[in-house]
Design a protein around this motif. Structure first.
Motif, PDB file in Angstrom:
ATOM      1  N   VAL A   1      -1.180  14.024  -6.259  1.00  0.00           N
ATOM      2  CA  VAL A   1      -0.783  13.222  -7.421  1.00  0.00           C
ATOM      3  C   VAL A   1      -1.164  11.777  -7.133  1.00  0.00           C
ATOM      4  O   VAL A   1      -0.730  11.214  -6.120  1.00  0.00           O
ATOM      5  CB  VAL A   1       0.741  13.333  -7.654  1.00  0.00           C
ATOM      6  CG1 VAL A   1       1.158  12.471  -8.842  1.00  0.00           C
ATOM      7  CG2 VAL A   1       1.143  14.781  -7.863  1.00  0.00           C
ATOM      8  N   GLU A   2      -1.965  11.178  -8.009  1.00  0.00           N
ATOM      9  CA  GLU A   2      -2.442   9.829  -7.702  1.00  0.00           C
ATOM     10  C   GLU A   2      -1.435   8.783  -8.167  1.00  0.00           C
ATOM     11  O   GLU A   2      -1.600   8.120  -9.192  1.00  0.00           O
ATOM     12  CB  GLU A   2      -3.844   9.631  -8.288  1.00  0.00           C
ATOM     13  CG  GLU A   2      -4.822  10.592  -7.598  1.00  0.00           C
ATOM     14  CD  GLU A   2      -6.282  10.324  -7.895  1.00  0.00           C
ATOM     15  OE1 GLU A   2      -6.567   9.369  -8.640  1.00  0.00           O
ATOM     16  OE2 GLU A   2      -7.124  11.084  -7.379  1.00  0.00           O
ATOM     17  N   GLU A   3      -0.359   8.671  -7.397  1.00  0.00           N
ATOM     18  CA  GLU A   3       0.722   7.726  -7.668  1.00  0.00           C
ATOM     19  C   GLU A   3       1.185   7.165  -6.330  1.00  0.00           C
ATOM     20  O   GLU A   3       0.861   7.717  -5.276  1.00  0.00           O
ATOM     21  CB  GLU A   3       1.906   8.449  -8.328  1.00  0.00           C
ATOM     22  CG  GLU A   3       1.629   8.994  -9.712  1.00  0.00           C
ATOM     23  CD  GLU A   3       1.702   7.913 -10.788  1.00  0.00           C
ATOM     24  OE1 GLU A   3       2.259   6.822 -10.496  1.00  0.00           O
ATOM     25  OE2 GLU A   3       1.198   8.158 -11.895  1.00  0.00           O
ATOM     26  N   VAL A   4       1.988   6.115  -6.386  1.00  0.00           N
ATOM     27  CA  VAL A   4       2.552   5.534  -5.160  1.00  0.00           C
ATOM     28  C   VAL A   4       4.025   5.930  -5.067  1.00  0.00           C
ATOM     29  O   VAL A   4       4.786   5.741  -6.021  1.00  0.00           O
ATOM     30  CB  VAL A   4       2.416   3.999  -5.159  1.00  0.00           C
ATOM     31  CG1 VAL A   4       3.066   3.414  -3.901  1.00  0.00           C
ATOM     32  CG2 VAL A   4       0.944   3.625  -5.228  1.00  0.00           C
ATOM     33  N   PHE A   5       4.419   6.516  -3.945  1.00  0.00           N
ATOM     34  CA  PHE A   5       5.818   6.911  -3.766  1.00  0.00           C
ATOM     35  C   PHE A   5       6.650   5.672  -3.428  1.00  0.00           C
ATOM     36  O   PHE A   5       6.206   4.826  -2.659  1.00  0.00           O
ATOM     37  CB  PHE A   5       5.916   7.941  -2.635  1.00  0.00           C
ATOM     38  CG  PHE A   5       7.185   8.741  -2.658  1.00  0.00           C
ATOM     39  CD1 PHE A   5       7.371   9.769  -3.574  1.00  0.00           C
ATOM     40  CD2 PHE A   5       8.218   8.459  -1.763  1.00  0.00           C
ATOM     41  CE1 PHE A   5       8.538  10.509  -3.596  1.00  0.00           C
ATOM     42  CE2 PHE A   5       9.399   9.197  -1.780  1.00  0.00           C
ATOM     43  CZ  PHE A   5       9.553  10.226  -2.698  1.00  0.00           C
ATOM     44  N   PRO A   6       7.868   5.549  -4.015  1.00  0.00           N
ATOM     45  CA  PRO A   6       8.696   4.364  -3.717  1.00  0.00           C
ATOM     46  C   PRO A   6       9.013   4.274  -2.217  1.00  0.00           C
ATOM     47  O   PRO A   6       9.042   5.280  -1.520  1.00  0.00           O
ATOM     48  CB  PRO A   6       9.976   4.606  -4.512  1.00  0.00           C
ATOM     49  CG  PRO A   6       9.714   5.752  -5.422  1.00  0.00           C
ATOM     50  CD  PRO A   6       8.526   6.490  -4.923  1.00  0.00           C
ATOM     51  N   ASP A   7       9.254   3.069  -1.733  1.00  0.00           N
ATOM     52  CA  ASP A   7       9.535   2.875  -0.317  1.00  0.00           C
ATOM     53  C   ASP A   7      10.929   3.415   0.016  1.00  0.00           C
ATOM     54  O   ASP A   7      11.946   2.774  -0.231  1.00  0.00           O
ATOM     55  CB  ASP A   7       9.448   1.385   0.031  1.00  0.00           C
ATOM     56  CG  ASP A   7       9.745   1.152   1.501  1.00  0.00           C
ATOM     57  OD1 ASP A   7       9.833   2.144   2.272  1.00  0.00           O
ATOM     58  OD2 ASP A   7       9.912  -0.013   1.884  1.00  0.00           O
TER      59      ASP A   7
END
Lengths: 367, 367
Positions: free
Chosen positions: B238-244
């Motif tokens: 999935v081309e997204e950024v996972f939250p920190d």
């Protein structure tokens, strides 16, 4: 005030029988409740959907108080099922029900007008007979799948009971097929009535849930009551006339085949994979010692099965809804099944070789 | 032409893995098919929903012909499951597939343009590592229930994979809770990506269906491929950024309690009977050696449970969604559970006393 202690397992059994007659969400909320009421030195639970009435005596050794209360059946069923300890204490006071067990305590709001719970209309009048629980249970299993769930004819959305010539006969039909089962009874009187499919299922559950070997049936033209030990289920009859089933019973057969039950069911199962994706039809081609089963789907293809049979009479090609054959044969407990055919347009009769008192008739479909 | 014989059980296993990646009714019908294709002296089955690609080598000892064909996956699965005999013969000729076994014969229509089956995009590039099948399987079980099924943030509708400092870490969160599991790996390189919940479930099924003790994972920033013996599953990331996730991990605790897992789950189960009919909340009142769990429903009433605990630190009253506690504790395989609290508004951390490498964080709800 009303207070009693009860064994969890015993209580759960009674609740589950009573909860079946509870109405669904949409109706008057009091019909979603169970009524607890002390009577004649015992506590009875009542439930009803206005079609079926259940009364069950609770297995409490003693109780205090003479109040009565009504409480949501599903909630109570869930609470009792999930309690850990064997003993559960019920204490009702001024509209509040406290249910305690071990370190658990529920304070449940009860129905505010328990005196409005529908009264049980029950006189012990009519014809009475006793029958073994397992026998009646089997009889119901053998016909109930034929009752219609959607016919516009209300008479077909149930099971026909006929007591005549010292026989109890149950008959169900959806207009395409018919099942009939009979059992000798020691009853002189004659009566017949229809019980709705929903009530038949409640009765089926009651019979499978009871440990009583014999049950008592009392019926008149308005209702039927079935008593198994401490539990009585009273059902209104459907006020309709059942069609004359004797007219559809075939008289003379031209082809008779017999075969192994499991082999047939396996072959039919594979035919159904294609049939359900196509025209819901299985074609039986009956020849000398062999029957070929085929089904077709314009989109997916076709399937062909061969089955060894014994045949008397003429060759025949005939089409059926495979589900109707499957349900009939599945419900016969014998290894060898017999099909009796008149011709490709007339009802076919299913028997097992060794079983008396059961008859299944199914109409063919057009090729 | 393509012809081969195959053992039913072996075939059914491969089919069921491949069928998971098959698309649903609404999409292009070729995505509902399995593609059978001879390659490098073996026959491979392919399936895809354009998100996941599966390729499985069929266990056939020999085959004739070099044609390829595509056939409806659900139909084939149902046929193979319902065949009686062990050996099944497949014969494909000019668009028609004949499947034979014993006295059974299916003639199946295949997909008319099998050459349009989506090609597998797969280069063996990226980071590779091996891991025990059972370890990865357990890791997934311990976090997957936390992934959101409906969040508007696409990054949360999946599981975050992080390979860093010689550890594989899986993280899932729906914004209200977070689960993290880690395992040492012998890999120098570092990478991270998100795999969708649907693909994670396909992977879970693949791992539980294989007999291979060790699997091989290869990943880059575009896809992850998992190989277990003859079966490879390739998934787009999935081309997204996972939250920190590090930001939500609590630093210092004021209250720490430990208790028996089963007793807690039982008490919680009874609380949920009322909570689900009310505000979906359970109140924990933590005192000296005892925790009281209560839930309320304005309509039905309330429930109160007492549980023995061991406590370090301050007394506390805090509310949770009971389902979030249930799912967390259920997934821990130890008898003794530990809850670590900061205060009534901060995330609570769940551990088991003896288990390393697993962490569950859940936000309280307001009273």
């Amino acid at each position: 005030m009303l207070k009693f202690a009860i064994n969890k397992q015993e209580f759960a059994k009674k609740i589950s029988v009573a909860a079946q007659a509870v109405g669904s969400r949409t109706v008057d909320p009091i019909l979603q409740c169970l009524l607890f009421k002390p009577e004649n030195g015992a506590i009875n639970i009542y439930s009803t959907d206005m079609q079926t009435f259940v009364v069950a005596k609770l297995p409490v050794s003693e109780f205090d108080g003479n109040d009565f209360f009504a409480v949501d059946a599903k909630l109570l069923e869930e609470i009792v099922k999930n309690i850990d300890e064997d003993e559960v204490i019920f204490e009702y006071n001024f509209g509040k029900l406290n249910i305690r067990s071990g370190k658990t305590s529920f304070n449940i709001t009860t129905y505010s007008n328990p005196e409005k719970f529908p009264p049980l209309e029950f006189e012990k009048a009519g014809i009475s007979f006793e029958i073994e629980t397992s026998i009646l249970s089997e009889m119901i299993d053998k016909v109930i799948f034929c009752a219609s769930t959607e016919s516009a004819m209300r008479a077909l959305n149930g099971v026909y009971w006929e007591i005549k010539n010292k026989y109890l006969r149950l008959v169900a039909s959806d207009g395409y097929r018919l099942a009939l089962v009979e059992q000798m009874l020691n009853v002189e009187a004659e009566i017949d009535f229809i019980i709705s499919l929903k009530s038949m299922k409640e009765l089926q559950n009651m019979l499978s849930g009871t440990d009583e070997p014999v049950i008592k049936v009392t019926c008149d033209h308005k209702k039927m009551s079935v008593t198994a030990g401490d539990v009585t289920v009273i059902t209104r009859v459907v006020e309709e006339v059942f069609p004359d089933y004797r007219r559809v019973l075939p008289k003379a057969f031209k082809t008779r085949i017999s075969f192994n039950k499991d082999e047939f069911l396996e072959a039919l199962k594979r035919n159904m994979i294609i049939a359900k994706r196509g025209n819901d039809k299985v074609k039986l081609e009956i020849g000398e010692n062999v029957m070929v089963l085929t089904s077709q789907s314009p989109e997916y293809g076709e399937v062909r099965e061969e089955l060894n049979i014994e045949k008397e009479g003429e060759d025949l090609i005939i089409n059926f809804n495979p589900r109707f054959l499957n349900e009939a044969v599945k419900n016969i407990d014998e290894e060898e099944i017999v099909f009796n055919f008149v011709d490709e347009l007339s009802p076919m009769q299913v028997n097992s070789k060794d079983m008396e008192g059961y008859l299944y008739i199914v109409l063919p479909v057009r090729a």
